[in-house]
Design a protein around this motif. Structure first.
Motif, PDB file in Angstrom:
ATOM      1  N   ALA A  64     -53.753 -14.622 -18.120  1.00 13.24           N
ATOM      2  CA  ALA A  64     -54.134 -14.282 -16.893  1.00 13.24           C
ATOM      3  C   ALA A  64     -52.974 -13.750 -16.255  1.00 13.24           C
ATOM      4  CB  ALA A  64     -54.763 -15.227 -16.261  1.00 13.24           C
ATOM      5  N   ILE A  65     -51.868 -14.245 -16.384  1.00  8.53           N
ATOM      6  CA  ILE A  65     -50.661 -13.745 -15.493  1.00  8.53           C
ATOM      7  C   ILE A  65     -50.151 -12.355 -16.176  1.00  8.53           C
ATOM      8  CG2 ILE A  65     -48.062 -14.446 -15.178  1.00  8.53           C
ATOM      9  CD1 ILE A  65     -48.906 -17.230 -14.922  1.00  8.53           C
ATOM     10  N   LEU A  82     -39.839  -5.345  -9.649  1.00 10.02           N
ATOM     11  CA  LEU A  82     -40.318  -6.689  -9.990  1.00 10.02           C
ATOM     12  C   LEU A  82     -39.097  -7.767 -10.040  1.00 10.02           C
ATOM     13  CD1 LEU A  82     -42.445  -8.441 -11.009  1.00 10.02           C
ATOM     14  CD2 LEU A  82     -41.992  -7.651 -13.644  1.00 10.02           C
ATOM     15  N   ALA A  83     -38.031  -7.347 -10.617  1.00  8.26           N
ATOM     16  CA  ALA A  83     -36.935  -8.195 -10.580  1.00  8.26           C
ATOM     17  C   ALA A  83     -36.351  -8.930  -9.490  1.00  8.26           C
ATOM     18  CB  ALA A  83     -35.814  -7.693 -11.527  1.00  8.26           C
ATOM     19  N   THR A  84     -36.384  -7.568  -8.246  1.00  8.82           N
ATOM     20  CA  THR A  84     -36.023  -7.926  -6.888  1.00  8.82           C
ATOM     21  C   THR A  84     -37.011  -8.767  -6.276  1.00  8.82           C
ATOM     22  OG1 THR A  84     -35.050  -5.719  -6.873  1.00  8.82           O
ATOM     23  CG2 THR A  84     -35.496  -6.659  -4.863  1.00  8.82           C
ATOM     24  N   LEU A  85     -38.361  -8.515  -6.686  1.00  5.28           N
ATOM     25  CA  LEU A  85     -39.296  -9.472  -5.943  1.00  5.28           C
ATOM     26  C   LEU A  85     -39.066 -10.896  -6.655  1.00  5.28           C
ATOM     27  CD1 LEU A  85     -42.261  -7.055  -5.844  1.00  5.28           C
ATOM     28  CD2 LEU A  85     -40.884  -7.656  -3.921  1.00  5.28           C
ATOM     29  N   GLN A  86     -38.926 -11.144  -7.841  1.00  5.17           N
ATOM     30  CA  GLN A  86     -38.664 -12.427  -8.464  1.00  5.17           C
ATOM     31  C   GLN A  86     -37.433 -12.970  -7.807  1.00  5.17           C
ATOM     32  OE1 GLN A  86     -39.092 -10.710 -12.502  1.00  5.17           O
ATOM     33  NE2 GLN A  86     -39.504 -12.789 -13.008  1.00  5.17           N
ATOM     34  N   ASP A  87     -36.477 -12.347  -7.503  1.00  5.11           N
ATOM     35  CA  ASP A  87     -35.357 -12.856  -6.805  1.00  5.11           C
ATOM     36  C   ASP A  87     -35.615 -13.452  -5.450  1.00  5.11           C
ATOM     37  OD1 ASP A  87     -33.759 -12.630  -8.929  1.00  5.11           O
ATOM     38  OD2 ASP A  87     -32.787 -10.659  -7.957  1.00  5.11           O
ATOM     39  N   VAL A 213     -52.654 -10.734   0.019  1.00  2.33           N
ATOM     40  CA  VAL A 213     -52.473 -11.797  -0.906  1.00  2.33           C
ATOM     41  C   VAL A 213     -51.136 -12.258  -1.339  1.00  2.33           C
ATOM     42  CG1 VAL A 213     -52.833 -10.439  -2.908  1.00  2.33           C
ATOM     43  CG2 VAL A 213     -53.631 -12.857  -3.060  1.00  2.33           C
ATOM     44  N   SER A 214     -50.842 -13.568  -1.376  1.00  4.09           N
ATOM     45  CA  SER A 214     -49.440 -13.997  -1.752  1.00  4.09           C
ATOM     46  C   SER A 214     -49.272 -13.800  -3.174  1.00  4.09           C
ATOM     47  CB  SER A 214     -49.114 -15.361  -1.471  1.00  4.09           C
ATOM     48  OG  SER A 214     -47.988 -15.724  -1.757  1.00  4.09           O
ATOM     49  N   LEU A 215     -48.047 -12.915  -3.480  1.00 10.03           N
ATOM     50  CA  LEU A 215     -47.511 -13.166  -5.029  1.00 10.03           C
ATOM     51  C   LEU A 215     -46.494 -14.151  -5.553  1.00 10.03           C
ATOM     52  CD1 LEU A 215     -47.566  -9.113  -5.430  1.00 10.03           C
ATOM     53  CD2 LEU A 215     -49.533 -10.849  -5.901  1.00 10.03           C
ATOM     54  N   SER A 216     -46.200 -14.843  -4.334  1.00  7.14           N
ATOM     55  CA  SER A 216     -44.919 -15.898  -4.710  1.00  7.14           C
ATOM     56  C   SER A 216     -45.267 -16.641  -6.017  1.00  7.14           C
ATOM     57  CB  SER A 216     -44.685 -16.514  -3.590  1.00  7.14           C
ATOM     58  OG  SER A 216     -44.384 -15.932  -2.275  1.00  7.14           O
ATOM     59  N   TRP A 217     -46.348 -17.238  -6.121  1.00  7.00           N
ATOM     60  CA  TRP A 217     -46.528 -18.008  -7.252  1.00  7.00           C
ATOM     61  C   TRP A 217     -46.676 -17.165  -8.552  1.00  7.00           C
ATOM     62  CZ3 TRP A 217     -50.238 -17.918 -11.380  1.00  7.00           C
ATOM     63  CH2 TRP A 217     -50.088 -19.204 -12.038  1.00  7.00           C
ATOM     64  N   LEU A 218     -47.104 -16.142  -8.572  1.00  8.04           N
ATOM     65  CA  LEU A 218     -47.074 -15.292  -9.759  1.00  8.04           C
ATOM     66  C   LEU A 218     -45.581 -14.931 -10.139  1.00  8.04           C
ATOM     67  CD1 LEU A 218     -48.719 -13.377 -11.751  1.00  8.04           C
ATOM     68  CD2 LEU A 218     -48.434 -11.622 -10.156  1.00  8.04           C
ATOM     69  N   PHE A 260     -54.276 -19.407  -6.695  1.00  3.00           N
ATOM     70  CA  PHE A 260     -53.623 -17.894  -6.803  1.00  3.00           C
ATOM     71  C   PHE A 260     -54.959 -17.159  -7.025  1.00  3.00           C
ATOM     72  CE2 PHE A 260     -52.134 -14.658  -9.363  1.00  3.00           C
ATOM     73  CZ  PHE A 260     -51.333 -13.931  -8.397  1.00  3.00           C
ATOM     74  N   PHE A 261     -55.436 -17.474  -8.364  1.00  2.00           N
ATOM     75  CA  PHE A 261     -56.342 -16.432  -9.036  1.00  2.00           C
ATOM     76  C   PHE A 261     -57.808 -16.249  -8.128  1.00  2.00           C
ATOM     77  CE2 PHE A 261     -53.996 -17.605 -12.814  1.00  2.00           C
ATOM     78  CZ  PHE A 261     -53.665 -16.419 -13.065  1.00  2.00           C
ATOM     79  N   CYS A 262     -58.182 -17.321  -7.437  1.00  2.00           N
ATOM     80  CA  CYS A 262     -59.352 -17.431  -6.487  1.00  2.00           C
ATOM     81  C   CYS A 262     -58.746 -16.418  -5.508  1.00  2.00           C
ATOM     82  CB  CYS A 262     -59.447 -18.537  -5.832  1.00  2.00           C
ATOM     83  SG  CYS A 262     -60.538 -19.698  -7.040  1.00  2.00           S
ATOM     84  N   ASP A 263     -57.658 -16.400  -4.444  1.00  2.00           N
ATOM     85  CA  ASP A 263     -57.225 -15.524  -3.684  1.00  2.00           C
ATOM     86  C   ASP A 263     -57.119 -14.274  -4.077  1.00  2.00           C
ATOM     87  OD1 ASP A 263     -56.753 -17.963  -2.037  1.00  2.00           O
ATOM     88  OD2 ASP A 263     -54.751 -18.166  -2.240  1.00  2.00           O
ATOM     89  N   VAL A 264     -56.471 -13.790  -5.512  1.00  2.00           N
ATOM     90  CA  VAL A 264     -56.740 -12.439  -6.047  1.00  2.00           C
ATOM     91  C   VAL A 264     -57.971 -12.009  -5.891  1.00  2.00           C
ATOM     92  CG1 VAL A 264     -56.186 -10.989  -7.847  1.00  2.00           C
ATOM     93  CG2 VAL A 264     -54.311 -12.891  -6.940  1.00  2.00           C
TER      94      VAL A 264
END
Length: 303
Positions: A64-65, A82-87, A213-218, A260-264
């Protein structure tokens, strides 16, 4: 007694018959791709140990991720972004958010007069008598067709929709933005009758959204590639030694993933409703018309 979770609604809506049918259809398609020596079946039909249930839960969550990452990729998020957001997501105090926002503006263009012909025709027969001689008379009948034409006053309006999808970090959506998609569409809307006041068929200015929607967990469950040729890897795991870990479903890691997936899911539904509303210009009220060639189509946002 277990306290019901506020994220139980997807489970309440779960249709087991439909799910089994979908899996069955998927297995039929998979068998066409795999060799005849391989026979995929449902997990419940295979001998397994209890620990395999944890492995299956982790595997499906990571699938799912990967699916969510594919969506972001299609929206325009590249590897460097994506790498910047991961940091940023690695910092507990930095929230990374996906946001859709838009506007709808309705402005008056002009008032114009047009002539509209009636679709119905009226035929009138006219007889004309002509004398051939003193004693003989000839009658000639002529058919005359008439159409009624009406002068109509129309008001022409321009309805313009804008839609932006982007990711930002922190609390200010105007800063640290990663633009994904941006679209603008306009439509000519026509209303009948003389414009006696400033009333508009749609609000003069209207804000659409924002939907977030928050993407932090992802982002925290994706590892950066170790080589230039490598791709991102989903790294979700269930801490089986945690005190609150009861089952593959009843544990904090699975609860957070489901949240997370419910929020998405909620975010996607709101976005679909917003895009449907954008496309409905001139379609809901029969007194409002719009040109077919100028229909809004913001749903093709990945094109």
């Amino acid at each position: 007694m277990r306290t019901p979770s506020r994220y139980s609604s997807p489970t309440d809506r779960f249709n087991e018959h439909q799910f089994r049918h979908s899996v069955k259809q998927a297995l039929v398609e998979v068998r066409k791709i795999l060799s005849t020596a391989r026979h995929p079946v449902r997990a419940s039909e295979v001998d397994h140990q209890y620990t395999d249930k944890y492995a299956l839960a982790e595997f499906l969550t990571n699938v799912a991720i990967a699916s969510e990452l594919n969506v972001l990729d299609r929206l325009g998020l590249d590897a460097d972004q994506l790498a910047t957001l991961q940091d940023l997501a690695a910092k507990d105090d930095e929230e990374v958010t996906l946001r859709l926002e838009g506007t709808r503006n309705c402005t008056f263009v002009e008032e114009r007069k047009t002539t509209v012909e009636s679709p119905h025709e009226h035929t009138v027969e006219v007889e004309e008598n002509t004398k051939k001689s003193f004693l003989e008379q000839m009658t000639k009948t002529t058919s005359v067709k008439h159409k009624v034409a009406t002068n109509v006053i129309e008001n022409v309006w321009s309805v313009e929709n804008t839609c932006d999808v982007f990711i930002y970090s922190g609390s200010d959506p105007t800063k640290n933005r990663v633009e994904l998609q941006s679209r603008t569409g306009s439509s000519e809307v026509i209303t009948p009758g003389r414009r006696t006041n400033k009333a508009t068929p749609y609000p003069a200015e209207n804000r659409i959204g924002p939907f977030e929607v928050s993407l932090s967990w992802l982002l925290r469950n994706v590892s950066a590639p170790t080589t230039a040729a490598g791709g991102d890897k989903a790294t979700f795991k269930i801490d089986r030694d945690a005190d609150k870990c009861k089952t593959p479903r009843r544990n904090e890691d699975s609860e957070t993933a489901l949240e997370f997936f419910c929020d998405v899911d909620d975010w996607c539904k709101n976005v679909v409703l917003a895009l449907d509303d954008m496309e409905s210009v001139g379609n809901r009220d029969p007194s409002i018309g719009s040109k077919p060639e100028s229909k809004l189509s913001l749903r093709s946002i990945t094109s």
